[in-house]
Design a protein around this motif. Structure first.
Motif, PDB file in Angstrom:
ATOM      1  N   ILE A 127      51.659  63.810  -5.633  1.00  0.00           N
ATOM      2  CA  ILE A 127      50.918  62.641  -6.094  1.00  0.00           C
ATOM      3  C   ILE A 127      50.125  62.994  -7.335  1.00  0.00           C
ATOM      4  O   ILE A 127      49.384  63.982  -7.349  1.00  0.00           O
ATOM      5  N   ASN A 128      50.247  62.202  -8.365  1.00  0.00           N
ATOM      6  CA  ASN A 128      49.473  62.424  -9.575  1.00  0.00           C
ATOM      7  C   ASN A 128      48.031  61.945  -9.382  1.00  0.00           C
ATOM      8  O   ASN A 128      47.805  60.803  -8.971  1.00  0.00           O
ATOM      9  N   ASP A 129      47.082  62.814  -9.645  1.00  0.00           N
ATOM     10  CA  ASP A 129      45.649  62.487  -9.749  1.00  0.00           C
ATOM     11  C   ASP A 129      44.909  62.232  -8.444  1.00  0.00           C
ATOM     12  O   ASP A 129      43.697  62.437  -8.402  1.00  0.00           O
ATOM     13  N   ASP A 130      45.572  61.752  -7.395  1.00  0.00           N
ATOM     14  CA  ASP A 130      44.873  61.125  -6.273  1.00  0.00           C
ATOM     15  C   ASP A 130      45.003  61.946  -4.983  1.00  0.00           C
ATOM     16  O   ASP A 130      45.967  61.793  -4.223  1.00  0.00           O
ATOM     17  N   VAL A 131      44.027  62.805  -4.749  1.00  0.00           N
ATOM     18  CA  VAL A 131      44.041  63.663  -3.557  1.00  0.00           C
ATOM     19  C   VAL A 131      44.007  62.819  -2.291  1.00  0.00           C
ATOM     20  O   VAL A 131      44.733  63.089  -1.328  1.00  0.00           O
ATOM     21  N   GLU A 132      43.169  61.784  -2.265  1.00  0.00           N
ATOM     22  CA  GLU A 132      43.026  60.982  -1.052  1.00  0.00           C
ATOM     23  C   GLU A 132      44.310  60.240  -0.704  1.00  0.00           C
ATOM     24  O   GLU A 132      44.651  60.094   0.468  1.00  0.00           O
TER      25      GLU A 132
END
Length: 210
Positions: free
Chosen positions: A67-72
């Motif tokens: 997923i790009n950028d979004d850990v959650e």
């Protein structure tokens, strides 16, 4: 799931596309030989629904989904990992949320120093670029091919090159030290399966026909 040591790293092209279209295009890219898929979507309609479908698709084919950028979002959907840019938080925080086996990639732009720090911090791979003009990131600062050579001599983790990469210009990046080539438009602008397949000879050291 393990991150591959070499191969095509396909990044989704999502603007103005329905969820079913995106899933179909990613499936085609995987059939064409994509070794990794990254979900990148700056204007998501239903990111959770789409990501869950992509997780199922990629698991079926034993291909990591990042997923790009979004850990959650990665946590919520059970994706295999996350890719962090300069403003996307720290590796240690992502590792704590995602667990010891998660794939964590870090954008290093043109900075070998940032890549060395990322490896020390526990990154799975690093990415440099853009190397050529790119419609997806037209304002991104250019990276130098010498950066790949320098990074290769200093790092043990895989190196990804990104930015305007086509079958006809990718070979020098691999020769300089890149292990994977990350591509958006070169795969998804036209016939993703055939487009992805056109990159494969690069990873086998074969010349690519124009």
């Amino acid at each position: 799931m393990k991150f591959p040591q070499t191969g095509l790293y396909a990044i989704t092209q999502t603007d103005h596309k329905a969820i079913d279209t995106i899933i179909g295009e990613v499936a085609a890219a995987i059939r064409g030989g994509a070794a990794v898929v990254q979900y990148r979507d700056k204007n998501p309609i239903d990111a959770v629904l789409l990501t869950r479908e992509l997780v199922k698709l990629c698991r079926h084919h034993d291909v990591p989904l990042i997923i790009n950028d979004d850990v959650e979002l990665a946590v919520q959907t059970g994706a295999d990992g996350v890719h962090l840019g300069k403003e996307d938080g720290h590796i240690a925080e992502a590792r704590k949320r995602l667990g010891p086996d998660a794939i964590i990639g870090v954008s290093c732009y043109n900075s070998v120093e940032r890549a060395v720090e990322a490896e020390k911090g526990g990154a799975t791979y690093v990415a440099f670029g853009r190397f050529f003009p790119s419609s997806s990131k037209p304002l991104a600062a250019p990276a130098q091919i010498e950066t790949l050579s320098q990074a290769k001599s200093m790092l043990r983790i895989p190196i990804v090159a990104i930015g305007g990469i086509l079958p006809g210009n990718g070979a020098p990046l691999l020769e300089a030290g890149a292990d994977l080539l990350a591509v958006i438009g070169g795969v998804f602008d036209h016939q993703p399966e055939q487009s992805a397949r056109a990159y494969l000879p690069l990873f086998e050291g074969e010349p690519v026909l124009p």
